[in-house]
Scaffold this active site. Structure first.
Site, PDB file in Angstrom:
ATOM      1  N   LEU A  62       0.932  -1.200  -0.091  1.00 57.32           N
ATOM      2  CA  LEU A  62       0.109  -0.162  -0.021  1.00 57.32           C
ATOM      3  C   LEU A  62       1.007   1.202   0.082  1.00 57.32           C
ATOM      4  O   LEU A  62       0.638   2.083  -0.884  1.00 57.32           O
ATOM      5  CB  LEU A  62      -1.117  -0.167   1.422  1.00 57.32           C
ATOM      6  CG  LEU A  62      -1.762   1.281   1.579  1.00 57.32           C
ATOM      7  CD1 LEU A  62      -2.834   1.637   0.430  1.00 57.32           C
ATOM      8  CD2 LEU A  62      -2.647   1.067   2.813  1.00 57.32           C
ATOM      9  N   HIS A 113       6.586   1.576  14.972  1.00 56.85           N
ATOM     10  CA  HIS A 113       5.452   0.418  15.516  1.00 56.85           C
ATOM     11  C   HIS A 113       4.354   0.280  14.294  1.00 56.85           C
ATOM     12  O   HIS A 113       3.502  -0.310  15.043  1.00 56.85           O
ATOM     13  CB  HIS A 113       4.968   0.909  16.958  1.00 56.85           C
ATOM     14  CG  HIS A 113       4.747  -0.151  17.679  1.00 56.85           C
ATOM     15  ND1 HIS A 113       5.409  -1.410  17.890  1.00 56.85           N
ATOM     16  CD2 HIS A 113       3.587  -0.553  18.389  1.00 56.85           C
ATOM     17  CE1 HIS A 113       4.863  -2.201  18.604  1.00 56.85           C
ATOM     18  NE2 HIS A 113       3.663  -1.800  19.038  1.00 56.85           N
ATOM     19  N   HIS A 156      -0.695   3.990  19.050  1.00 55.97           N
ATOM     20  CA  HIS A 156      -0.328   2.602  18.243  1.00 55.97           C
ATOM     21  C   HIS A 156      -0.784   2.662  16.691  1.00 55.97           C
ATOM     22  O   HIS A 156      -1.689   3.201  16.367  1.00 55.97           O
ATOM     23  CB  HIS A 156      -1.040   1.476  18.838  1.00 55.97           C
ATOM     24  CG  HIS A 156      -0.342   0.482  19.513  1.00 55.97           C
ATOM     25  ND1 HIS A 156      -0.087   0.648  21.028  1.00 55.97           N
ATOM     26  CD2 HIS A 156       0.330  -0.904  19.450  1.00 55.97           C
ATOM     27  CE1 HIS A 156       0.576  -0.403  21.250  1.00 55.97           C
ATOM     28  NE2 HIS A 156       1.003  -1.388  20.662  1.00 55.97           N
ATOM     29  N   SER A 166      -4.592   3.212  21.835  1.00 62.51           N
ATOM     30  CA  SER A 166      -5.016   2.726  20.388  1.00 62.51           C
ATOM     31  C   SER A 166      -5.654   3.686  19.730  1.00 62.51           C
ATOM     32  O   SER A 166      -6.202   4.741  20.256  1.00 62.51           O
ATOM     33  CB  SER A 166      -6.179   1.665  20.803  1.00 62.51           C
ATOM     34  OG  SER A 166      -6.854   1.576  19.618  1.00 62.51           O
ATOM     35  N   TYR A 174       6.434  -4.752  26.719  1.00 63.95           N
ATOM     36  CA  TYR A 174       5.462  -3.737  27.514  1.00 63.95           C
ATOM     37  C   TYR A 174       6.398  -3.548  28.745  1.00 63.95           C
ATOM     38  O   TYR A 174       7.041  -4.336  29.428  1.00 63.95           O
ATOM     39  CB  TYR A 174       4.256  -3.964  27.681  1.00 63.95           C
ATOM     40  CG  TYR A 174       3.649  -3.974  26.397  1.00 63.95           C
ATOM     41  CD1 TYR A 174       2.672  -3.111  26.070  1.00 63.95           C
ATOM     42  CD2 TYR A 174       3.652  -5.099  25.538  1.00 63.95           C
ATOM     43  CE1 TYR A 174       1.948  -2.901  24.888  1.00 63.95           C
ATOM     44  CE2 TYR A 174       3.019  -5.006  24.194  1.00 63.95           C
ATOM     45  CZ  TYR A 174       2.106  -3.767  24.138  1.00 63.95           C
ATOM     46  OH  TYR A 174       1.441  -3.852  22.899  1.00 63.95           O
ATOM     47  N   ASP A 176       4.435   3.073  -6.374  1.00 63.11           N
ATOM     48  CA  ASP A 176       3.735   2.119  -5.383  1.00 63.11           C
ATOM     49  C   ASP A 176       4.029   2.804  -4.126  1.00 63.11           C
ATOM     50  O   ASP A 176       3.484   2.177  -3.007  1.00 63.11           O
ATOM     51  CB  ASP A 176       4.433   0.711  -5.616  1.00 63.11           C
ATOM     52  CG  ASP A 176       5.968   0.766  -5.327  1.00 63.11           C
ATOM     53  OD1 ASP A 176       6.312   1.951  -4.832  1.00 63.11           O
ATOM     54  OD2 ASP A 176       6.628  -0.101  -5.475  1.00 63.11           O
ATOM     55  N   THR A 190      -2.524   4.386  -4.518  1.00 67.96           N
ATOM     56  CA  THR A 190      -2.254   2.986  -5.337  1.00 67.96           C
ATOM     57  C   THR A 190      -2.216   1.918  -4.366  1.00 67.96           C
ATOM     58  O   THR A 190      -1.713   1.957  -3.228  1.00 67.96           O
ATOM     59  CB  THR A 190      -1.085   2.995  -6.123  1.00 67.96           C
ATOM     60  OG1 THR A 190       0.106   3.269  -5.197  1.00 67.96           O
ATOM     61  CG2 THR A 190      -0.990   4.149  -7.088  1.00 67.96           C
TER      62      THR A 190
END
EC number: 3.5.1.23
Length: 679
Positions: free
Chosen positions: A34, A94, A203, A254, A479, A613, A618
């Site tokens: 991607l 990450h 994250h 998150s 962690y 790319d 794309t």
């Protein structure tokens, strides 16, 4: 009075058949691309004392010890004693959508199918190249710092753990996540813009564990937007301006801001076990703000970019003063921590708890594990004892109340399963202290660490330091939760591998580094025990590359499914080619571009590349068939504001061919779609 240098280099590596690093899901292997992954390097040299600091942020899951040791080895052979373990910080963004397989400790082999040389080499070479570019482009410059709050971009994914922290401590903060972004702006002596580093705790898991396309996730998209804006008229990954969006204390943070819901019923599963009435923990998933993971990535990335842009434009507080860096290697399985005058505690040999296998609401684990397990499970413990051996009583006692699933510190076949020797490191650039941590500190752990380091600077005559945490640096140790969060053993606590006093040990160690910098006694710090470098060449379960084959009467690059003749904005142009394994292109060692979108210029009668790319719009999909056959599908999601005209999509690959002498060669080929109109 500084010299500054910035550099960016591709570190994507193989985009097919390699497990993606992050969710520990063995089924999540790469099947395309991607966005490209980059290493971004920043060098600051103090003209008064010739000291220098290198900060690298790479679009990878985390920096592994193996990766760091190989990078340092290459830097030593190129630059002698200029770039060393004490003044080079390597940090991972990450992203959970980059190729894995670059670890030397056995635990990480299980989900990433061993040590994968092409994957490791791509990252090592990309990091070194980005440092080379920064080194070659040094000029006098100035640094500015700014900070501000980012809204609507994060939630705490273990709020019940956070609530275990003392109420008196929590009352000092308005939120259960750190919403502050710290931004460092770099300009040269003539005021020409060079780049920026942003540190923000979130994250990069807007792309979830069903994704198979290599990409740099939300923070990578923020880098992409900022660099596209500053490097006007350049393709992505090109241009001199470098914008890094680096990780911080993101342990329990998150980007999936809608929170956790049961996939099967739609009910909330925001409970201490993150479990659903039907289907248990495996059904509990958090959702981002978008209608799908691509849109969520775009929304969160765009939010982060907008705040960075505002902070960058308004940055006026100049960073001045001397450079310094401090580093130690520490055996983290055996640190004595003085909690106060009368109390001493110890860290433990590494081990993972049962809730490690539960995963998180960002990516659930396998089987029937749930978060918040403080009891073992006789079934899984029995299997573990048979396969891997039972944890020693000493390790069990040390980790309490964690029920141990894998006693990794006691597992040494074929190599140790987890590191004992860990890097602790601080770089001070004038009034900015970058605390490089070897893992994922939770929100409150990060707050305690920053505060302790700041206090240490204050008490030794260096007040008003801006302390920022750089996450996922130098070696990966999972962690780091607070002692209180550790007691309830959700995923982050179960993954705090050196036991309940891990954070206290780190605070003690980083205070020691800060004191050495503040009192100018860095040279007296003991180096500590050197980390091991295991002799592993290439040990992997990734399928070997075989000869590629095209279907009968077809050749590589032939179109199997053509584009339509006409598209409008917001539609997706799509074409499928006879393909070959994309790993062939990575193995040829070149920075290979798999596709271009080209626009026809009637004035010159030639085609011009408008997308590659590396473009967000794309998507490159590789589908493996039987007996060496495969297809490649390229999608171009036509953005708003695309100039009307005639376009085409091209595909570039390499196929592997077997010669009569049984050697293989990689043969380049290309394919081109029909032309189509955008109206």
């Amino acid at each position: 009075n500084y010299l500054l240098g910035v550099g960016r280099a591709d570190c994507t590596g193989p985009v097919a058949e390699i497990p993606l690093m992050g969710f520990a899901n063995p089924d999540q292997v790469g099947r395309g691309l991607l966005m490209r992954l980059y290493s971004r390097a920043f060098i600051v040299v103090d003209l008064n004392n010739a000291r220098r600091v290198v900060f690298v942020s790479a679009d990878i899951g985390m920096v592994s010890q193996r990766l760091r040791l190989e990078v340092l080895k290459k830097l030593k052979s190129k630059y002698g004693n200029l770039y060393r373990q004490d003044n080079v910080i390597l940090s991972g963004t990450h992203t959970h959508s980059g190729p894995g397989g670059y670890f030397q400790y056995t635990l990480f082999w299980i989900t990433s199918k061993g040590l994968i040389r092409p994957s490791l080499n791509a990252i090592v070479n990309g990091i070194v190249k980005s440092i080379d570019i920064a080194h070659q482009n040094m000029r006098k410059g100035r640094l500015f710092i700014n900070r501000g709050v980012v809204e609507n971009s994060q939630i705490n994914r273990s709020p019940f753990s956070y609530l275990e922290n003392p109420a008196s401590e929590r009352s000092r903060y308005s939120s259960n996540t750190d919403k502050e972004m710290v931004l460092l702006k770099m300009v040269d002596g003539n005021g020409q813009e060079l780049g920026l580093i942003s540190w923000f705790a979130v994250h990069p898991v807007s792309m979830n564990n069903t994704n198979h396309l290599v990409n740099s996730d939300n923070v990578g998209y923020a880098s992409y937007l900022f660099e596209q804006e500053k490097n006007k008229g350049m393709l992505p990954g090109e241009g001199s301006f470098v914008a890094a969006f680096a990780s911080s204390n993101l342990g329990d943070v998150s980007p999936n801001t809608k929170g956790p819901f049961c996939v099967n019923t739609g009910d909330s599963c925001d409970n201490p076990q993150s479990s659903c009435p039907v289907g248990g923990a495996a059904m509990c998933m958090a959702m981002g703000p978008g209608s799908d993971m691509f849109e969520s990535t775009r929304i969160i990335g765009h939010n982060i970019y907008l705040k960075a842009k505002e902070l960058y434009e308004k940055a006026s507080q100049e960073v001045t003063g001397p450079l310094s860096s401090a580093h130690q290697w520490v055996n983290m399985s055996d640190v004595l921590v003085e909690l106060n005058a009368t109390h001493t505690v110890k860290t433990c040999k590494p081990a993972l708890g049962h809730s490690f296998a539960a995963g998180t609401t960002d990516g659930v684990g396998a089987f029937n594990f749930t978060q918040g397990s403080v009891e073992g499970d006789p079934f899984w413990d029995g299997i573990r004892d048979q396969l891997l051996g039972e944890p020693s009583n000493e390790t069990k006692a040390c980790h309490k109340p964690k029920p141990i699933l894998f006693s990794t510190g006691e597992m040494t076949w074929p190599h140790p399963w987890h590191p004992d020797i860990v890097d602790v490191q601080i770089a001070a650039i004038g009034s900015l202290a970058v605390v490089a941590v070897p893992g994922e500190f939770t929100t409150m752990s990060g707050r305690r660490l920053r505060e302790a380091v700041k206090r240490e600077f204050d008490s030794h005559g260096t007040p008003r330091m801006d302390v920022v945490i750089a996450g996922l640096c130098n070696v990966y140790t999972h962690y780091i939760t607070t002692y209180e969060e550790y007691q309830v053993q959700r995923y982050e606590a179960a993954s705090t591998i050196y036991g309940p006093h891990t954070l206290s040990a780190y605070i003690q160690l980083y205070r020691g580094l800060a004191k050495a910098i503040a009192t100018n006694t860095v040279q007296d710090l003991p180096r500590g025990p050197e980390p091991p470098f295991f002799n592993i060449s290439n040990l992997t379960l990734v399928p070997p590359l075989v000869a590629d084959h095209a279907p009968a009467k077809k050749t590589f690059g032939d179109v199997l499914q053509e584009v339509r003749q006409q598209y409008r904005e917001r539609e997706a142009a799509e074409v499928t080619f006879v393909g070959a394994n994309p790993r062939n292109s990575a193995e040829t060692g070149t920075e290979h571009n798999f596709l271009t979108v080209e626009r026809y210029a009637s004035t010159s009668g030639s085609w011009h590349v408008v997308q590659t790319d590396a473009s967000w719009d794309t998507r490159f999909y590789w589908t493996k068939g039987f007996r060496g056959r495969s297809n490649v599908t390229i999608e171009w999601h036509i953005p708003c504001g695309t100039e009307p005209g005639t376009y085409r999509i091209r595909y570039f690959g390499h196929y592997k061919k077997k010669l009569p002498n049984s050697h293989f060669v990689s043969v380049p080929f290309e394919g081109t779609s029909s032309a189509f109109e955008i109206t």
